[in-house]
Scaffold this active site. Structure first.
Site, PDB file in Angstrom:
ATOM      1  N   TRP A 105       1.288  -1.067   0.192  1.00 46.58           N
ATOM      2  CA  TRP A 105      -0.436  -0.077  -0.072  1.00 46.58           C
ATOM      3  C   TRP A 105       1.155   0.817  -0.136  1.00 46.58           C
ATOM      4  O   TRP A 105       0.440   2.179  -0.962  1.00 46.58           O
ATOM      5  CB  TRP A 105      -1.421   0.379   1.316  1.00 46.58           C
ATOM      6  CG  TRP A 105      -2.017  -1.116   0.663  1.00 46.58           C
ATOM      7  CD1 TRP A 105      -2.375  -1.561   1.869  1.00 46.58           C
ATOM      8  CD2 TRP A 105      -3.155  -1.124  -0.012  1.00 46.58           C
ATOM      9  NE1 TRP A 105      -3.802  -2.629   1.194  1.00 46.58           N
ATOM     10  CE2 TRP A 105      -3.810  -1.817   0.268  1.00 46.58           C
ATOM     11  CE3 TRP A 105      -3.430   0.127  -1.618  1.00 46.58           C
ATOM     12  CZ2 TRP A 105      -4.980  -2.437  -1.295  1.00 46.58           C
ATOM     13  CZ3 TRP A 105      -4.195  -0.312  -1.832  1.00 46.58           C
ATOM     14  CH2 TRP A 105      -5.347  -1.244  -1.722  1.00 46.58           C
ATOM     15  N   ASP A 189      -1.364   6.645   6.020  1.00 49.89           N
ATOM     16  CA  ASP A 189      -2.321   6.296   5.941  1.00 49.89           C
ATOM     17  C   ASP A 189      -2.487   4.974   6.449  1.00 49.89           C
ATOM     18  O   ASP A 189      -2.089   4.162   6.361  1.00 49.89           O
ATOM     19  CB  ASP A 189      -2.322   5.505   4.527  1.00 49.89           C
ATOM     20  CG  ASP A 189      -3.513   4.418   3.444  1.00 49.89           C
ATOM     21  OD1 ASP A 189      -4.142   4.025   4.990  1.00 49.89           O
ATOM     22  OD2 ASP A 189      -2.803   3.849   2.644  1.00 49.89           O
ATOM     23  N   LYS A 213     -12.577  -0.800   6.159  1.00 53.28           N
ATOM     24  CA  LYS A 213     -11.122  -1.406   6.683  1.00 53.28           C
ATOM     25  C   LYS A 213     -12.058  -1.387   8.582  1.00 53.28           C
ATOM     26  O   LYS A 213     -12.343  -2.681   8.653  1.00 53.28           O
ATOM     27  CB  LYS A 213     -10.064  -1.318   6.810  1.00 53.28           C
ATOM     28  CG  LYS A 213      -9.708  -1.138   5.640  1.00 53.28           C
ATOM     29  CD  LYS A 213      -9.292  -2.768   4.436  1.00 53.28           C
ATOM     30  CE  LYS A 213      -9.282  -2.325   2.951  1.00 53.28           C
ATOM     31  NZ  LYS A 213      -7.736  -1.244   2.232  1.00 53.28           N
TER      32      LYS A 213
HETATM   33  C1  PLP Z   1      -7.379  -0.768   1.405  1.00 49.91           C
HETATM   34  C2  PLP Z   1      -6.473   0.243   0.997  1.00 49.91           C
HETATM   35  C3  PLP Z   1      -6.134   1.197   0.775  1.00 49.91           C
HETATM   36  C4  PLP Z   1      -6.941   1.562  -0.722  1.00 49.91           C
HETATM   37  O1  PLP Z   1      -8.229   1.793  -0.391  1.00 49.91           O
HETATM   38  P1  PLP Z   1      -9.604   1.614  -1.846  1.00 49.91           P
HETATM   39  O2  PLP Z   1     -10.777   2.023  -0.914  1.00 49.91           O
HETATM   40  O3  PLP Z   1      -9.516   0.490  -2.038  1.00 49.91           O
HETATM   41  O4  PLP Z   1      -8.836   3.265  -2.247  1.00 49.91           O
HETATM   42  C5  PLP Z   1      -5.261   1.861   0.943  1.00 49.91           C
HETATM   43  N1  PLP Z   1      -4.453   2.463   1.889  1.00 49.91           N
HETATM   44  C6  PLP Z   1      -4.358   1.392   2.821  1.00 49.91           C
HETATM   45  C7  PLP Z   1      -3.409   0.638   4.010  1.00 49.91           C
HETATM   46  C8  PLP Z   1      -5.625  -0.079   2.207  1.00 49.91           C
HETATM   47  O5  PLP Z   1      -6.205  -1.192   3.292  1.00 49.91           O
END
Ligand code: PLP
Length: 377
Positions: A105, A189, A213
């Protein structure tokens, strides 16, 4: 539903049963308004109340002061990976930013940012590393904060605090002044462990998280941004993604993802009722400890992550013999243990044990791990 299912999906993922129950009860008529939340004007008094309460509850949960804007946006963390450099990278004249790479990621975030400016890698774990006489493979360990080489005039430093695929979690925040970059804001993030533990927002410039998530359904991205960082959007940044507009209009510059915000708001209330982030963190620690203890108890299962960076949320593991994977997943499904297949890039299994997964679900998984090992070990 009379059988108890446990959903270990990495995302979209399990939501608290109480939240879904309340949403079901309010589905056709929200609080006697004669409308479903899905049918309301995003500017009407009902949705204004829902959105304002969601923001206020998030501020309470995370102790977010007024100097920070709270924004509910669209496009997921992937879109945010572009929106954030479009808004922040021009803070310095050279349009440059630093990234720490610890997995899939953060690497995606880095690659996206290279489209908008000069992006440097401050540290990365994309190589083997010997630690305490053991070899750790790429993306299974984390460079210590002291190794992060941050450019002092960078527009920001980005890292991913929980690598959902790799299962690597960075629980603390670096002290930027000891890294010689005291004026560089941290951008985090936090998608896959957002609201799973307290986070000192005052040590950051920005934290963002796709909700699906750990905080709600897909469709809303939560962005918390220090207001000092507003006002540097690149000229071609779409106006709907210019943080100045979104912050000024309090997430209603254009139509926001109203239903997703409503559900996320219910999750915030659920967390507050549980006692807040310190309380949920204590549960998350117990759940993770129990699961890792079982995985470590014999050579049959293996988690490859540097122990101090093992994620409390996403627990990847392999079986001693990969040819047992299909039987493991089949047997799990028969026990109502869902979505344990690992990400295709890592293989093996992954159990995501977010806030909404109670200890009872983790114990059901542990029972199954023991039973499967007894039969096949
Ligand atoms: C799932 C995830 C993303 C991407 O999320 P989307 O909603 O699919 O764009 C980015 N960073 C992390 C850490 C993630 O778990």
């Amino acid at each position: 539903m009379n059988k108890q299912y446990w959903n270990f999906s990495a995302g979209p993922s399990k939501l608290p049963g109480e939240v879904l129950q309340q949403a079901a009860e309010e589905m056709l008529d929200w609080h006697g308004s004669g409308q479903s939340v899905m049918e309301m004007s995003h500017r009407g008094p009902e949705f204004t109340q829902i959105c304002d309460e969601a923001e206020a509850d998030l501020r309470t949960l995370m102790d977010i002061p007024d100097e920070y804007a709270v924004m509910f946006m669209q496009g997921g963390a992937t879109a945010e990976n572009a929106i954030l450099p479009m808004n922040l990278i021009a803070r310095n004249a050279s349009h440059s930013a630093d990234y720490v790479l610890t997995g899939i990621w953060s690497t995606k975030s880095y690659k996206e940012a290279t489209r908008y400016g000069t992006v440097r890698i401050a540290a990365q774990s994309h190589q083997d590393r010997q630690i305490n006489g053991q070899t750790y493979a790429p993306w299974t360990w984390v460079p210590a904060f002291e190794e992060w080489k941050v450019n002092p005039d960078s527009s920001y430093l980005h890292f991913c605090s929980n690598e959902t695929i790799g299962g690597v979690e960075i629980g603390a925040l670096p002290d930027m002044s000891t890294l010689g970059a005291g004026s560089v804001p941290l951008v985090v993030d936090a998608s896959s462990h957002f609201l799973s533990r307290p986070l000192d927002i005052r040590q950051t410039g920005m934290v963002y998280a796709g909700a699906q998530k750990n905080a709600g359904p897909a469709g809303v991205t939560v962005v918390v941004l220090h207001r000092d960082l507003l006002g540097h959007a690149l000229p071609y940044c779409p106006s709907a993604f210019d943080y100045v507009n979104v912050a000024r209009e309090r997430s209603r510059f254009n139509t926001p993802p109203t239903y997703a915000i409503y559900i996320a708001g219910l999750v915030f209330k659920w967390l507050l009722a549980k006692g807040g982030l310190a309380a949920i963190e204590a549960e998350n620690i117990s759940k993770a400890q129990a699961l890792y203890r079982q995985l470590d108890s014999s050579g049959f299962y293996h988690n490859a992550i540097q122990p101090e960076y093992r994620s409390r949320m996403n627990v990847p593991f392999t079986l001693r013999d990969d040819s047992l994977n299909a039987a493991f997943l089949d047997g799990a499904k028969k026990q109502q243990l869902l979505n344990l297949k690992g990400h295709k890039s890592v293989g093996g299994m992954r159990a995501s044990i977010y806030n909404a997964m109670p200890m009872e679900g983790v114990l059901a998984l542990i029972d199954y791990l023991k039973e499967f090992e007894r039969q096949h070990g």
